[in-house]
Design a protein around this motif. Structure first.
Motif, mmCIF file in Angstrom:
data_model
loop_
_atom_site.group_PDB
_atom_site.id
_atom_site.type_symbol
_atom_site.label_atom_id
_atom_site.label_comp_id
_atom_site.label_asym_id
_atom_site.label_seq_id
_atom_site.Cartn_x
_atom_site.Cartn_y
_atom_site.Cartn_z
ATOM 1 N N PRO A 1 0.814 -1.216 0.000
ATOM 2 C CA PRO A 1 0.000 0.000 0.000
ATOM 3 C C PRO A 1 0.849 1.269 0.000
ATOM 4 O O PRO A 1 1.908 1.318 0.629
ATOM 5 C CB PRO A 1 -0.825 -0.116 1.287
ATOM 6 C CG PRO A 1 -0.097 -1.095 2.142
ATOM 7 C CD PRO A 1 0.623 -2.013 1.214
ATOM 8 N N HIS A 2 0.360 2.264 -0.731
ATOM 9 C CA HIS A 2 1.026 3.567 -0.759
ATOM 10 C C HIS A 2 0.700 4.302 0.543
ATOM 11 O O HIS A 2 -0.439 4.298 0.992
ATOM 12 C CB HIS A 2 0.506 4.359 -1.968
ATOM 13 C CG HIS A 2 0.853 5.811 -1.940
ATOM 14 N ND1 HIS A 2 2.154 6.257 -1.866
ATOM 15 C CD2 HIS A 2 0.070 6.920 -1.970
ATOM 16 C CE1 HIS A 2 2.153 7.577 -1.863
ATOM 17 N NE2 HIS A 2 0.906 8.005 -1.919
ATOM 18 N N PHE A 3 1.696 4.907 1.164
ATOM 19 C CA PHE A 3 1.456 5.644 2.407
ATOM 20 C C PHE A 3 2.338 6.883 2.433
ATOM 21 O O PHE A 3 3.300 7.004 1.666
ATOM 22 C CB PHE A 3 1.730 4.753 3.630
ATOM 23 C CG PHE A 3 3.173 4.359 3.762
ATOM 24 C CD1 PHE A 3 4.037 5.086 4.556
ATOM 25 C CD2 PHE A 3 3.675 3.263 3.068
ATOM 26 C CE1 PHE A 3 5.369 4.738 4.661
ATOM 27 C CE2 PHE A 3 5.007 2.908 3.168
ATOM 28 C CZ PHE A 3 5.856 3.644 3.967
ATOM 29 N N ARG B 1 -0.782 10.858 -6.107
ATOM 30 C CA ARG B 1 -1.435 9.540 -6.069
ATOM 31 C C ARG B 1 -2.173 9.319 -4.749
ATOM 32 O O ARG B 1 -2.952 8.379 -4.609
ATOM 33 C CB ARG B 1 -0.395 8.415 -6.194
ATOM 34 C CG ARG B 1 0.277 8.290 -7.537
ATOM 35 C CD ARG B 1 1.306 7.173 -7.462
ATOM 36 N NE ARG B 1 2.310 7.408 -6.439
ATOM 37 C CZ ARG B 1 3.068 6.466 -5.873
ATOM 38 N NH1 ARG B 1 2.912 5.198 -6.227
ATOM 39 N NH2 ARG B 1 3.962 6.759 -4.951
ATOM 40 N N THR B 2 -1.912 10.180 -3.776
ATOM 41 C CA THR B 2 -2.498 10.027 -2.449
ATOM 42 C C THR B 2 -4.019 10.169 -2.508
ATOM 43 O O THR B 2 -4.540 11.083 -3.135
ATOM 44 C CB THR B 2 -1.909 11.081 -1.494
ATOM 45 O OG1 THR B 2 -0.486 10.911 -1.464
ATOM 46 C CG2 THR B 2 -2.469 10.956 -0.099
ATOM 47 N N SER B 3 -4.707 9.233 -1.847
ATOM 48 C CA SER B 3 -6.174 9.253 -1.781
ATOM 49 C C SER B 3 -6.579 9.273 -0.309
ATOM 50 O O SER B 3 -5.732 9.099 0.578
ATOM 51 C CB SER B 3 -6.734 7.984 -2.444
ATOM 52 O OG SER B 3 -6.426 6.856 -1.642
ATOM 53 N N THR C 1 -5.212 6.482 1.533
ATOM 54 C CA THR C 1 -3.776 6.527 1.848
ATOM 55 C C THR C 1 -3.563 6.902 3.308
ATOM 56 O O THR C 1 -2.618 6.434 3.950
ATOM 57 C CB THR C 1 -3.056 7.547 0.936
ATOM 58 O OG1 THR C 1 -3.279 7.187 -0.426
ATOM 59 C CG2 THR C 1 -1.572 7.589 1.211
ATOM 60 N N HIS D 1 -3.894 3.816 5.237
ATOM 61 C CA HIS D 1 -2.656 3.042 5.097
ATOM 62 C C HIS D 1 -1.557 3.642 5.980
ATOM 63 O O HIS D 1 -0.795 2.919 6.634
ATOM 64 C CB HIS D 1 -2.164 3.051 3.653
ATOM 65 C CG HIS D 1 -3.045 2.310 2.695
ATOM 66 N ND1 HIS D 1 -3.706 1.157 3.024
ATOM 67 C CD2 HIS D 1 -3.358 2.556 1.396
ATOM 68 C CE1 HIS D 1 -4.399 0.717 1.976
ATOM 69 N NE2 HIS D 1 -4.204 1.550 0.989
ATOM 70 N N SER D 2 -1.466 4.963 5.977
ATOM 71 C CA SER D 2 -0.428 5.650 6.749
ATOM 72 C C SER D 2 -0.630 5.416 8.245
ATOM 73 O O SER D 2 0.329 5.179 8.992
ATOM 74 C CB SER D 2 -0.440 7.148 6.443
ATOM 75 O OG SER D 2 -0.301 7.372 5.051
#
Length: 301
Positions: free
Chosen positions: A113-115, A243-245, A248, A251-252
């Motif tokens: 996952p993107h964070f 790209r952050t939603s 995110t 995820h963070s």
């Protein structure tokens, strides 16, 4: 009974008995409607009978999805829907065996996952101008998203009655309408408390009445789409990854907790994950970061 009739009953079962969300029911409807449409066309029939729903037919459906260049994740989701439908048909006595159990789905690449880093989160949370009513609301909702690790649907679904700011907890209705307690840190509590007088003034100006914590300019409940739009603006303002939603921030939240040594089962409970496997993806993130640091710093790595 045709499988078209069985599908209608299955979708009702998902919504009423399994408490599936509208979004989940919609996904099943789309996936299975496509599968039945494929079957009718291949069989050259106006409807699909239980006897037609074979492993061979479903294998042809999966092959067709590959030929149409569907993403592996989409094919896996379609196959999962077909399996669930088959299981339901067996329970109802429509089928003796689930023909989808013999099918193998595509191997999915594990995407981490993107964070955001802690520093980037701080930049984002500082971006709204809290001196204006909209900025005060946006600071409060971003703080809440990150502090409690909420899904955006859970955030916009929050009502004032769900929040106990003295104890720093909110009652959240998650997937499958399951309730859980989420925690609010002091910064989130403070931001919500600053927003509440602005919220009351907004309702008075709009001549509206709403139980929702987060409101739009007309006094109605803020939508998930609106949260995505306003986040895009603050990302641009703070110079952060576009790209952050909203997800995110969830995820963070999980990644930062595990980085700081939080117990994974506690994180699972806070996120509202049914399975520990879903939460464990965040341990891969933290492990990968440790490995990167090791390779950069260790003289014999």
């Amino acid at each position: 009974m045709t499988l078209e009739v069985a599908l209608a009953e299955f979708l009702t079962h998902l919504g009423l008995e399994r408490n599936a969300s509208d979004k989940t029911v919609k996904s099943y409807r789309e996936d299975l409607t496509q599968a039945l449409g494929f079957a009718r066309e291949r069989l050259k029939q106006g409807s699909v009978a239980p006897a037609d729903w074979t492993t061979r037919l479903l294998r042809a459906f999966v092959a067709w999805l590959h030929e149409q260049s569907y993403a592996k994740s989409t094919i896996a989701r379609r196959l999962a829907a077909v399996r669930s439908f088959g299981k339901y048909l067996c329970r109802q006595g429509v089928l003796q065996q689930n023909p989808a159990l013999a099918l193998r789905g595509p191997r999915l690449e594990k995407k981490l996952p993107h964070f955001l880093t802690v520093a980037d989160v701080q930049k984002l949370l500082a971006a709204p101008d809290a001196s204006a009513w909209a900025g005060s609301r946006d600071r409060a909702l971003l703080e809440t998203l990150y502090s409690a690790g909420l899904r955006v649907s859970e955030l916009v679904g929050l009502d004032l009655a769900d929040a106990d700011l003295n104890d720093g907890v909110v009652v959240v209705r998650g997937k499958g309408k399951k309730e859980r307690l989420a925690l609010l840190g002091p910064a989130a509590v403070s931001a919500i408390q600053a927003w509440l007088p602005e919220r009351a003034a907004l309702l008075q100006r709009a001549g509206a009445d709403s139980p929702a914590v987060f409101l739009n300019k007309d006094g109605g409940r803020l939508t998930a789409r609106s949260v995505g739009r306003l986040l895009t603006g603050y990302l641009r303002l703070a110079g952060l990854d576009p790209r952050t939603s909203p997800h995110t921030l969830r995820h963070s939240f999980a990644t930062h907790l595990l980085d700081a040594g939080a117990d994974i089962r506690g994180v699972q409970e806070l996120l509202g994950h049914k399975s520990l496997n879903t939460t464990q993806v965040y341990t891969h993130v933290t492990t990968q970061r440790l490995q990167d640091s090791y390779r950069k710093a260790h003289p014999r790595s």
